[in-house]
Scaffold this motif. Structure first.
Motif, PDB file in Angstrom:
ATOM      1  N   GLN A  51     -10.154  52.946  30.152  1.00 49.24           N
ATOM      2  CA  GLN A  51     -10.669  52.912  31.531  1.00 49.24           C
ATOM      3  C   GLN A  51     -12.117  52.434  31.540  1.00 49.24           C
ATOM      4  OE1 GLN A  51      -8.852  55.362  30.319  1.00 49.24           O
ATOM      5  NE2 GLN A  51      -7.367  56.053  31.841  1.00 49.24           N
ATOM      6  N   ARG A  52     -12.905  52.999  30.623  1.00 54.11           N
ATOM      7  CA  ARG A  52     -14.330  52.656  30.613  1.00 54.11           C
ATOM      8  C   ARG A  52     -14.519  51.197  30.191  1.00 54.11           C
ATOM      9  NH1 ARG A  52     -19.125  55.410  27.101  1.00 54.11           N
ATOM     10  NH2 ARG A  52     -20.830  54.328  28.158  1.00 54.11           N
ATOM     11  N   LEU A  53     -13.702  50.748  29.227  1.00 54.93           N
ATOM     12  CA  LEU A  53     -13.774  49.336  28.841  1.00 54.93           C
ATOM     13  C   LEU A  53     -13.483  48.441  30.044  1.00 54.93           C
ATOM     14  CD1 LEU A  53     -13.927  46.979  26.819  1.00 54.93           C
ATOM     15  CD2 LEU A  53     -11.506  47.385  26.304  1.00 54.93           C
ATOM     16  N   ARG A  54     -12.400  48.750  30.760  1.00 55.00           N
ATOM     17  CA  ARG A  54     -12.053  47.936  31.941  1.00 55.00           C
ATOM     18  C   ARG A  54     -13.178  47.970  32.977  1.00 55.00           C
ATOM     19  NH1 ARG A  54      -7.729  50.732  35.283  1.00 55.00           N
ATOM     20  NH2 ARG A  54      -9.578  52.026  35.557  1.00 55.00           N
ATOM     21  N   ASP A  55     -13.687  49.167  33.258  1.00 54.16           N
ATOM     22  CA  ASP A  55     -14.684  49.311  34.327  1.00 54.16           C
ATOM     23  C   ASP A  55     -16.029  48.701  33.941  1.00 54.16           C
ATOM     24  OD1 ASP A  55     -12.693  50.591  35.650  1.00 54.16           O
ATOM     25  OD2 ASP A  55     -13.493  52.617  35.363  1.00 54.16           O
ATOM     26  N   PRO A  87     -15.247  35.354  39.698  1.00 53.62           N
ATOM     27  CA  PRO A  87     -14.947  36.458  40.618  1.00 53.62           C
ATOM     28  C   PRO A  87     -13.462  36.804  40.683  1.00 53.62           C
ATOM     29  CG  PRO A  87     -16.478  34.903  41.629  1.00 53.62           C
ATOM     30  CD  PRO A  87     -16.005  34.270  40.358  1.00 53.62           C
ATOM     31  N   ALA A  88     -12.599  35.875  40.246  1.00 52.50           N
ATOM     32  CA  ALA A  88     -11.152  36.116  40.332  1.00 52.50           C
ATOM     33  C   ALA A  88     -10.594  36.834  39.106  1.00 52.50           C
ATOM     34  CB  ALA A  88     -10.421  34.788  40.517  1.00 52.50           C
ATOM     35  N   CYS A  89     -11.450  37.164  38.152  1.00 51.77           N
ATOM     36  CA  CYS A  89     -10.945  37.742  36.892  1.00 51.77           C
ATOM     37  C   CYS A  89     -10.240  39.082  37.126  1.00 51.77           C
ATOM     38  CB  CYS A  89     -12.098  37.920  35.906  1.00 51.77           C
ATOM     39  SG  CYS A  89     -11.547  38.474  34.272  1.00 51.77           S
ATOM     40  N   VAL A  90      -9.144  39.285  36.404  1.00 52.33           N
ATOM     41  CA  VAL A  90      -8.417  40.564  36.450  1.00 52.33           C
ATOM     42  C   VAL A  90      -8.193  41.088  35.034  1.00 52.33           C
ATOM     43  CG1 VAL A  90      -7.185  39.973  38.585  1.00 52.33           C
ATOM     44  CG2 VAL A  90      -6.148  39.422  36.361  1.00 52.33           C
ATOM     45  N   ALA A  91      -7.984  42.379  34.931  1.00 52.04           N
ATOM     46  CA  ALA A  91      -7.493  42.956  33.671  1.00 52.04           C
ATOM     47  C   ALA A  91      -5.981  42.821  33.717  1.00 52.04           C
ATOM     48  CB  ALA A  91      -7.918  44.412  33.549  1.00 52.04           C
ATOM     49  N   ALA A  92      -5.414  42.039  32.782  1.00 51.82           N
ATOM     50  CA  ALA A  92      -3.997  41.679  32.895  1.00 51.82           C
ATOM     51  C   ALA A  92      -3.089  42.598  32.087  1.00 51.82           C
ATOM     52  CB  ALA A  92      -3.789  40.234  32.449  1.00 51.82           C
ATOM     53  N   GLY A  93      -3.600  43.167  31.015  1.00 52.77           N
ATOM     54  CA  GLY A  93      -2.741  43.992  30.185  1.00 52.77           C
ATOM     55  C   GLY A  93      -3.502  44.602  29.031  1.00 52.77           C
ATOM     56  N   ILE A  94      -2.767  45.385  28.235  1.00 48.14           N
ATOM     57  CA  ILE A  94      -3.390  46.170  27.172  1.00 48.14           C
ATOM     58  C   ILE A  94      -2.645  45.933  25.861  1.00 48.14           C
ATOM     59  CG2 ILE A  94      -3.860  48.530  26.391  1.00 48.14           C
ATOM     60  CD1 ILE A  94      -3.957  49.201  29.488  1.00 48.14           C
ATOM     61  N   ALA A  95      -3.409  45.661  24.792  1.00 49.81           N
ATOM     62  CA  ALA A  95      -2.829  45.504  23.458  1.00 49.81           C
ATOM     63  C   ALA A  95      -3.319  46.655  22.590  1.00 49.81           C
ATOM     64  CB  ALA A  95      -3.243  44.166  22.853  1.00 49.81           C
ATOM     65  N   VAL A  96      -2.385  47.457  22.106  1.00 53.42           N
ATOM     66  CA  VAL A  96      -2.747  48.618  21.294  1.00 53.42           C
ATOM     67  C   VAL A  96      -2.316  48.362  19.856  1.00 53.42           C
ATOM     68  CG1 VAL A  96      -2.465  51.096  20.969  1.00 53.42           C
ATOM     69  CG2 VAL A  96      -2.450  50.139  23.288  1.00 53.42           C
ATOM     70  N   ALA A 132       1.088  54.133  32.356  1.00 57.66           N
ATOM     71  CA  ALA A 132       1.050  54.967  33.563  1.00 57.66           C
ATOM     72  C   ALA A 132      -0.396  55.201  34.002  1.00 57.66           C
ATOM     73  CB  ALA A 132       1.744  56.296  33.296  1.00 57.66           C
ATOM     74  N   GLU A 133      -1.251  55.525  33.061  1.00 54.35           N
ATOM     75  CA  GLU A 133      -2.646  55.829  33.403  1.00 54.35           C
ATOM     76  C   GLU A 133      -3.398  54.621  33.928  1.00 54.35           C
ATOM     77  OE1 GLU A 133      -3.434  59.278  30.028  1.00 54.35           O
ATOM     78  OE2 GLU A 133      -4.702  57.487  30.065  1.00 54.35           O
ATOM     79  N   MET A 134      -3.139  53.464  33.333  1.00 51.83           N
ATOM     80  CA  MET A 134      -3.940  52.276  33.643  1.00 51.83           C
ATOM     81  C   MET A 134      -3.240  51.353  34.653  1.00 51.83           C
ATOM     82  SD  MET A 134      -6.756  52.389  31.694  1.00 51.83           S
ATOM     83  CE  MET A 134      -7.278  50.676  31.561  1.00 51.83           C
ATOM     84  N   ASP A 135      -1.985  51.612  34.906  1.00 49.91           N
ATOM     85  CA  ASP A 135      -1.199  50.751  35.804  1.00 49.91           C
ATOM     86  C   ASP A 135      -1.241  49.285  35.346  1.00 49.91           C
ATOM     87  OD1 ASP A 135       0.490  50.225  37.886  1.00 49.91           O
ATOM     88  OD2 ASP A 135      -1.123  49.900  39.349  1.00 49.91           O
ATOM     89  N   LEU A 136      -1.098  49.110  34.025  1.00 48.64           N
ATOM     90  CA  LEU A 136      -1.092  47.768  33.429  1.00 48.64           C
ATOM     91  C   LEU A 136      -0.054  47.752  32.313  1.00 48.64           C
ATOM     92  CD1 LEU A 136      -4.921  47.017  32.956  1.00 48.64           C
ATOM     93  CD2 LEU A 136      -3.343  45.814  34.500  1.00 48.64           C
TER      94      LEU A 136
END
Lengths: 333, 333
Positions: B266-270, B281-290, B309-313
């Motif tokens: 969350q903190r990384l995304r924020d 300005p159009a950048c989004v967080a698209a997904g997560i690689a663990v 579930a937590e990140m909705d990604l």
């Protein structure tokens, strides 16, 4: 470390604008400047005593500083005569020009023959370490800006002077060529290799007395896409206890980037402070320095009052109204 | 640009671990590797055809790549015989070792005599511009991590492969030495001079087709105080349309920094997303690689479900479970 005091070489500078570095030295470190030396036609005058190389040597000068920028950063033949004569008399030379002293064969030869040191302050002279992030003793203050060239160096210099006058231990830490020539030491951060930027800032601001403040010269801006990486390294390498937020309210767009707007001071604080707390969880935003040079005095005072109310932080133009509000804020940390 | 295809030099590598670069090439660009060449006692084997220099030349090899790291990054006398023979036969040489090919007199002499090119990919070979921040055509995706070495390169490589298999235009853009040797081009970002970092990233990811994706290899982390400036330059120079957030959940502290905890996703995304929106300005967080290499499969799947579930990604381990979820997310942008 450049040996002081200096003789300031103004060359054939057409006007005072071209003598920015020399002006900085005589403003901020007058005790470093024994005098000035000029070529025929020089249009700049610092009001210092006019000296020959021999007279300045007699008066104790150790280094001839090229205090002038000329078009293209060239070291002209007219200058060379003086520079080489200075080396022959035992001076060191210091320069912040794009063209390096070390790339001029005749200057290098004279330096080698006479044992003089050539200081090209645009180029790092130290193999900096990788940053280790270990907490250091002493306190550190970093100026961060909504944009480049909003008065970060001036703010840190003015605060350092005020602190010293109050008997507070403080050292300006130069991270750019002008600051390095003024103070005689520092790190030319924009010329450091990427991996070593934060380590260079750690090197520049080592362990110190618990009540000593390093006043770190800022560079770039987190919001200036060309240089934000340098700013980031200053924030993490500097481990600041306090940030001073710097702003120029009349600017139409980010310097050199017509497509980019300046952020608000709120946005600068809300971006910089959490990043600073990665390396120093105790970091606070201590105050605001506004460059009001394009506002009349009434407008400047009104703007500052408004910013203080909105941000709940002391705000001043350190050039116009002095830095004491900001120093008061640091003294309270 | 390193000329392909390659003959992979494994030298006297004691084991497979030492052959990381060669493994990367044969995994990700098998079409670039015509074969392998080994010295007596070599403990690494890529399963490629064993070739002499002459046989590989006959098979079309243009460059001999040092696909192995040895202790201290030294170019040993045993290696030199092969390297110089390769130059004599018309090969170029490519290396990511700390010790540079260009600093070895006999290798330089052989390259000059026979017209071979020496590629030391740790050192920039281009004078990069200052970033101008001008919006470029085409799309860009950048992997950002909670820490260094959490799988950013692997994620971008795996996504690029999957995209190409689906017929989506995509190019992996290397920013480190391993990636550069694998793909034959790129920018060794950690060795670039501070002022030119963001400009080097702009140079690496120029205007492209509107439906083309640059898959930019991430470096460092905004939360790793040693290297955060490099990460910042990637975020602003890269103008990403999409960020992939990368994480290794079992790590006890930031790599090499025992005093520093990893941030949450969350903190990384924020932190990363608002910074990325300065340049796009159009950048989004698209997904997560663990990177789940230290978890059993049940734990890994449970962790990924929880993160989704937590990140909705969409979240995946691209090595263990494939990158298709992440590519689906990009394809929807």
């Amino acid at each position: 470390m450049i040996e002081t005091p200096y003789l300031l070489f103004l060359g054939d500078a057409p006007d005072m604008l071209a003598a920015k570095v020399a002006i900085g030295i005589s403003d901020w470190r007058p005790e470093h400047a024994v005098g000035q030396i000029r070529l025929p036609g020089c249009g700049a005058d610092l009001g210092l005593q006019e000296m020959t190389l021999a007279e300045a040597k007699e008066a104790g000068a150790r280094t001839l500083v090229i205090g002038v920028a000329n078009r293209g950063g060239i070291i002209s033949p007219a200058w060379k005569k003086v520079l080489i004569e200075a080396l022959e008399m035992g001076y060191d030379l210091a320069s912040g020009l794009h063209n390096l002293l070390r790339d001029e064969g005749d200057i290098v030869a004279a330096a080698q023959t006479h044992g003089g040191t050539l200081h090209d302050v645009r180029v790092p002279s130290v193999g900096y370490p990788i940053a280790n992030g270990v907490k250091r003793t002493g306190k550190r203050c970093l100026a961060v800006g909504t944009d480049c060239s909003v008065g970060k160096m001036y703010t840190a210099m003015a605060m350092e002077r005020d602190m010293r006058e109050r008997g507070i231990k403080a050292t300006f830490r130069a991270t750019g060529q002008t600051g390095i020539l003024i103070t005689g030491h520092g790190v030319p951060l924009d010329a450091v290799i990427a991996d070593f930027m934060a380590g260079a800032v750690e090197y520049l601001t080592p362990d110190n007395d618990p009540d000593h403040w390093d006043m770190i010269e800022g560079q770039g801006s987190l919001f200036h896409v060309s240089y934000s990486g340098v700013t980031m390294a200053l924030i993490h390498g500097g481990q600041p206890d306090a940030l001073i937020l710097c702003h120029e309210p009349t600017r139409k767009h980010m310097r050199g980037l017509p497509g980019y707007q300046l952020p608000t001071l709120q946005r600068l604080r809300d971006t910089a402070l959490p990043l600073a707390r990665v390396s120093n969880p105790a970091c606070v935003a201590a105050g605001i320095a506004v460059n009001t040079q394009n506002m009349d005095e009434a407008a400047a005072r009104e703007y500052l009052a408004q910013v203080e109310a909105e941000m709940d932080l002391p705000a001043t133009d350190p050039y116009r109204f002095g830095p004491s509000k900001l120093v008061d804020a640091l003294a309270a940390i």
